[in-house]
Design a protein around this motif. Sequence first.
Motif, mmCIF file in Angstrom:
data_model
loop_
_atom_site.group_PDB
_atom_site.id
_atom_site.type_symbol
_atom_site.label_atom_id
_atom_site.label_comp_id
_atom_site.label_asym_id
_atom_site.label_seq_id
_atom_site.Cartn_x
_atom_site.Cartn_y
_atom_site.Cartn_z
ATOM 1 N N ILE A 42 0.868 -1.180 0.000
ATOM 2 C CA ILE A 42 0.000 0.000 0.000
ATOM 3 C C ILE A 42 0.904 1.230 0.000
ATOM 4 O O ILE A 42 1.867 1.284 0.750
ATOM 5 N N GLU A 43 0.587 2.208 -0.830
ATOM 6 C CA GLU A 43 1.394 3.422 -0.841
ATOM 7 C C GLU A 43 0.820 4.447 0.139
ATOM 8 O O GLU A 43 -0.290 4.310 0.615
ATOM 9 N N ASN A 71 -1.052 7.111 1.892
ATOM 10 C CA ASN A 71 -2.344 7.744 1.700
ATOM 11 C C ASN A 71 -3.200 7.059 0.639
ATOM 12 O O ASN A 71 -4.067 7.688 0.040
ATOM 13 N N GLN A 72 -2.943 5.783 0.407
ATOM 14 C CA GLN A 72 -3.646 5.090 -0.669
ATOM 15 C C GLN A 72 -4.341 3.831 -0.187
ATOM 16 O O GLN A 72 -4.710 2.994 -0.997
ATOM 17 N N ARG A 101 -9.466 3.468 -1.379
ATOM 18 C CA ARG A 101 -9.709 3.951 -2.733
ATOM 19 C C ARG A 101 -10.814 4.989 -2.689
ATOM 20 O O ARG A 101 -11.801 4.841 -1.965
ATOM 21 N N GLN A 147 -10.696 12.634 2.899
ATOM 22 C CA GLN A 147 -9.325 12.117 2.765
ATOM 23 C C GLN A 147 -8.491 12.353 4.012
ATOM 24 O O GLN A 147 -7.666 11.526 4.383
ATOM 25 N N SER A 202 -6.672 9.349 5.938
ATOM 26 C CA SER A 202 -5.232 9.217 6.058
ATOM 27 C C SER A 202 -4.807 9.172 7.519
ATOM 28 O O SER A 202 -3.814 8.516 7.856
ATOM 29 N N GLN A 260 -5.263 5.475 8.270
ATOM 30 C CA GLN A 260 -4.155 4.691 7.718
ATOM 31 C C GLN A 260 -2.895 4.870 8.574
ATOM 32 O O GLN A 260 -2.190 3.901 8.876
ATOM 33 N N GLN A 289 -6.497 -1.783 -2.949
ATOM 34 C CA GLN A 289 -7.016 -0.794 -2.013
ATOM 35 C C GLN A 289 -8.373 -1.231 -1.502
ATOM 36 O O GLN A 289 -9.047 -2.059 -2.092
ATOM 37 N N SER A 322 -13.870 1.468 -3.162
ATOM 38 C CA SER A 322 -14.468 2.798 -3.131
ATOM 39 C C SER A 322 -15.939 2.753 -2.698
ATOM 40 O O SER A 322 -16.558 3.803 -2.520
#
Lengths: 139, 139
Positions: free
Chosen positions: A85-86, A88-89, A92, A112, A116, A119, B3, B6
């Motif tokens: 997982i990148e 802030n990703q 989705r 978002q 984040s 996460q 991810q 959504s």
Amino acid sequence: MKQISSRFSIAVHTLCLIAVSSSEDCTGDYIAESVNTNPVVIRRIMGLLKKAGLVEVRPGVGGASLLKTPEDITLLDIYRAVHVIEDNQLFRFHEDPNEGCPVGRNIESVLQSELSEAQSAMEHRLAQTTLSQLTVKFK
Amino acid sequence: MKQISSRFSIAVHTLCLIAVSSSEDCTGDYIAESVNTNPVVIRRIMGLLKKAGLVEVRPGVGGASLLKTPEDITLLDIYRAVHVIEDNQLFRFHEDPNEGCPVGRNIESVLQSELSEAQSAMEHRLAQTTLSQLTVKFK
DNA sequence: ACCGTTGTAACTATTATAGTTACTACTCGG
DNA sequence: CCGAGTAGTAACTATAATAGTTACAACGGT
């Protein structure tokens, strides 16, 4: 239900094995047998762990060893190494909400930041656990 | 990189819209337009939100309203409602590690407890945010 | 009775993953 | 210097979940 790839759990397994075994034993085939998968899967993950500076592999003759002590490798380091997982990703987001609507226009930035935070909370917890905390339990 | 679906962000968008709009306006088509997707996608998500007891929908005539106040709906409630990740299932685990190896035999129980702590940390953070904290930002 | 809506089923395209086969390049021991 | 065993990598397959789409039945108020 989409889950975080088992690359991560396989990578942790792999590093535990390297930590508790002698370097020359740790060939891709040996690890693959313990993980119970195809050696190519292990080699791919080892490539990522190498790129991240966590392990070194002896080309030709085989075998792997850690480049940091197990006390200095956290689950977060491994998680990041395998690109599961990148930043802030994790969540989705639906694309192009309607800008003409007050909700559609603002939802992304408003939500978002909360996502984040969530996460980060998870990643922070991963950073609390080191490889050495796991390996002592195999003794 | 896998991810979290959504569905979750769409569900949050949908509930925000219901919270700030009059009930009779909130048809699937109206919401779909704000989210910018197909109405069927919205109806499917509304079905999940109904099952979770978060909204009620007027069949035939259309429109939706909340069954709880926005102060009493957290992001975690929504996250659970849309079945985006089940309990203790955020991280996929590789299957059938080799029981003949001390690492293979123990890795699952040792690692799973750490991973479920990490997942809990994330969910705990989601539970801190309510729908009303989001909707005030659209005013 | 009609119109707009919800509830679903069925299908498609897309995407990431995990596993597999195959081949090249490397290192060391004999 | 050659061969055995290994790593590195490309290419392909099967699988699974998702998101979107079309189509249609059921519902409810005007």
